[in-house]
Design an enzyme around this catalytic site. Structure first.
Site, short mmCIF file in Angstrom:
data_model
loop_
_atom_site.label_atom_id
_atom_site.label_comp_id
_atom_site.label_asym_id
_atom_site.label_seq_id
_atom_site.Cartn_x
_atom_site.Cartn_y
_atom_site.Cartn_z
N SER A 125 0.93 -1.29 0.10
CA SER A 125 -0.44 0.16 -0.11
C SER A 125 0.29 1.30 0.54
O SER A 125 1.85 0.88 0.38
CB SER A 125 -0.94 -0.31 1.45
OG SER A 125 -1.29 1.84 1.09
N TYR A 149 -1.65 -0.97 10.92
CA TYR A 149 -2.20 -1.56 9.25
C TYR A 149 -0.88 -1.36 8.61
O TYR A 149 -0.17 -1.96 7.75
CB TYR A 149 -3.09 -1.24 8.73
CG TYR A 149 -3.89 -1.28 7.68
CD1 TYR A 149 -4.04 -1.75 6.93
CD2 TYR A 149 -3.41 0.05 6.54
CE1 TYR A 149 -3.91 -2.31 5.46
CE2 TYR A 149 -3.56 -0.44 5.20
CZ TYR A 149 -3.52 -1.42 4.65
OH TYR A 149 -3.76 -1.92 3.40
N LYS A 153 1.65 -3.30 6.63
CA LYS A 153 2.09 -4.16 5.58
C LYS A 153 4.16 -3.77 5.10
O LYS A 153 4.75 -4.82 4.30
CB LYS A 153 1.48 -2.24 4.52
CG LYS A 153 0.18 -3.15 4.19
CD LYS A 153 -0.43 -4.34 4.07
CE LYS A 153 -1.07 -4.74 3.18
NZ LYS A 153 -1.71 -6.24 2.68
C1 WQD Z 1 -9.65 9.25 0.92
C2 WQD Z 1 -9.78 10.83 1.12
C3 WQD Z 1 -10.56 11.41 3.37
C4 WQD Z 1 -14.56 8.86 3.79
C5 WQD Z 1 -7.21 4.71 3.23
C6 WQD Z 1 -5.93 4.00 3.65
C7 WQD Z 1 -4.89 3.49 3.22
C8 WQD Z 1 -5.68 2.27 2.13
C9 WQD Z 1 -6.40 2.98 1.70
C10 WQD Z 1 -6.22 0.20 2.19
C11 WQD Z 1 -9.01 11.85 2.03
C12 WQD Z 1 -11.43 11.82 2.32
C13 WQD Z 1 -12.92 9.62 3.27
C14 WQD Z 1 -15.57 9.95 4.41
C15 WQD Z 1 -14.42 11.94 3.16
N1 WQD Z 1 -5.18 0.96 2.55
N2 WQD Z 1 -12.96 10.94 2.88
N3 WQD Z 1 -14.86 11.41 3.30
O1 WQD Z 1 -7.88 7.38 3.65
O2 WQD Z 1 -6.30 7.75 1.83
O3 WQD Z 1 -6.43 5.34 2.19
O4 WQD Z 1 -7.80 3.10 2.19
O5 WQD Z 1 -6.76 -0.72 2.12
O6 WQD Z 1 -3.97 2.46 3.79
O7 WQD Z 1 -5.47 5.19 4.97
O8 WQD Z 1 -8.45 6.40 1.69
O9 WQD Z 1 -10.81 6.61 0.93
O10 WQD Z 1 -10.69 6.67 3.01
O11 WQD Z 1 -9.93 8.56 1.70
O12 WQD Z 1 -13.70 12.97 3.25
O13 WQD Z 1 -16.47 9.51 4.15
O14 WQD Z 1 -11.61 10.99 0.66
O15 WQD Z 1 -10.44 12.65 4.26
O16 WQD Z 1 -9.15 12.34 1.52
P1 WQD Z 1 -6.82 7.36 2.35
P2 WQD Z 1 -10.33 6.82 2.12
#
Ligand code: WQD
Length: 337
Positions: A125, A149, A153
């Site tokens: 990741s 997590y 990784k």
């Molecule tokens: C994306 C953007 C949020 C939800 C995470 C893990 C990473 C990887 C992938 C894999 C951010 C914003 C999100 C919501 C929002 N793990 N958001 N409202 O955080 O980049 O990565 O998933 O298995 O390790 O940390 O992805 O999709 O959660 O967020 O505003 O309800 O969307 O703040 O800017 P992230 P995400």
């Protein structure tokens, strides 16, 4: 006849990779405990391709179950997806995360070694880049973990690198995914999270389909183009193609290597939400909320290494991503249930 074994083959990325591998002419075995997936995804992959998958229910911590697969079938390579992936949960249950993600990979490699199968593609990741500030991020960016997590990784990457250094008959490709989104264009397979989605796209699709009232956008005061977080969203079909390319690379250019799988483009939360609503002609009510603890303002990949060495790059557009995500959700409002 030899097989590609997918651990976690029924999951979101595993099922799309199974589809891509079958279409590339490979024979596929899925080994999955269905803890966060459903065998239904694989049945649908079989329907889409007209080909069959050997489906085995098992846990990567169960060495005997794993060994039985290698004893029964000639496996040429393993793509190791099986693992736990919820950041918040990992902070509550770190031992479970380390046992499953690190311990599961060690057990898998021990069984592989015993059967002389030493070709492995591993799901890592972009979280291993921590809060790196200098996007686009190449693979040489210093790695650091922000939570158990991410640490699991990173630790697994170290284990695999040490293993390959100890025995250069291992061929290992570590794939660092940015933000996987989208679904197969058929709308038959897609992401089916348990409970309340942690990630942005499944949350948006559940709001659009009426399962949730509104999206909370976590932070509108980041130092980004519009104040919302910026990420590198990669269509899961492109991601799956990256695995097919990485598998080929194991055989043509052996050894150990890590690759970013991302588009190279940073998009904000508002970019995604507004494009989703416009392309699909649906409402996505949202409100701004506080920043989510642990979130980084902005990061995206430098994917040039994968382009050069794997001859791979993303093909899908943002419009493809939002259209295919919606197509999956509206055709399957309750996922695979
Ligand atoms: C994306 C953007 C949020 C939800 C995470 C893990 C990473 C990887 C992938 C894999 C951010 C914003 C999100 C919501 C929002 N793990 N958001 N409202 O955080 O980049 O990565 O998933 O298995 O390790 O940390 O992805 O999709 O959660 O967020 O505003 O309800 O969307 O703040 O800017 P992230 P995400």
């Amino acid at each position: 006849m030899s097989y590609v074994l997918l651990t976690g083959g029924a999951g979101y990325i595993g099922s799309h990779t199974a589809l891509a591998l079958l279409r590339a002419g490979e024979q596929v075995i899925s080994f999955d405990n269905y803890s966060n997936s459903s065998p239904e995804s694989l049945k649908r992959v079989e329907q889409l391709t007209g080909k069959s998958i050997i489906k085995i229910e098992g846990d990567v911590l169960d060495v005997e179950a794993l060994a039985a697969v290698f004893a029964q079938y000639p496996v040429k390579a393993v793509v190791h997806f099986a693992g736990l992936k919820a950041v918040g949960e990992s902070t509550q249950k770190p031992l479970w995360y380390y046992e499953t993600n690190v311990g599961g990979t060690i057990k898998l490699c021990q069984v592989m070694a015993k059967f002389g199968v030493k070709n492995l593609v591993f799901s890592s990741s972009a979280t291993v880049y921590g809060d790196a500030q200098n996007s686009p991020l190449p693979e040489t960016t210093p790695t650091v973990a922000m939570n158990p997590y991410g640490q699991s990784k990173l630790m697994t990457e170290w284990v695999l690198q040490d293993l390959q250094h100890s025995d250069n008959s291992w061929n290992i490709a570590v794939l660092r995914y940015f933000n996987p989104v989208g679904a197969d264009e058929s709308g038959r397979i897609g992401e089916d999270p348990n409970g309340i989605p942690n990630n942005l796209m499944p949350f948006i699709t559940q709001v659009a389909v009426g399962k949730r009232a509104e999206l909370q956008i976590f932070g509108n005061d980041y130092p980004t183009v519009d104040g919302t977080g910026v990420r590198d969203y990669i269509h899961v079909t492109d991601l799956a193609a990256g695995h097919v390319a990485a598998l080929q690379h194991l055989f043509t250019d052996p050894g150990f290597d890590s690759f970013n799988l991302g588009s190279g483009e940073g998009l904000s939360v508002l970019d995604i939400v507004t494009r989703f609503a416009a392309v699909n002609q649906v409402e996505v009510p949202y409100q701004f909320a506080a920043r989510r603890p642990g979130d980084v303002a902005r990061y995206f990949a430098d994917p040039s290494k994968a382009k050069t060495l794997l001859n791979w790059q993303t093909e899908k557009t943002l419009d493809d991503i939002v259209r295919d995500s919606w197509n999956w959700q509206k055709n399957n409002p309750n996922g695979y249930n």
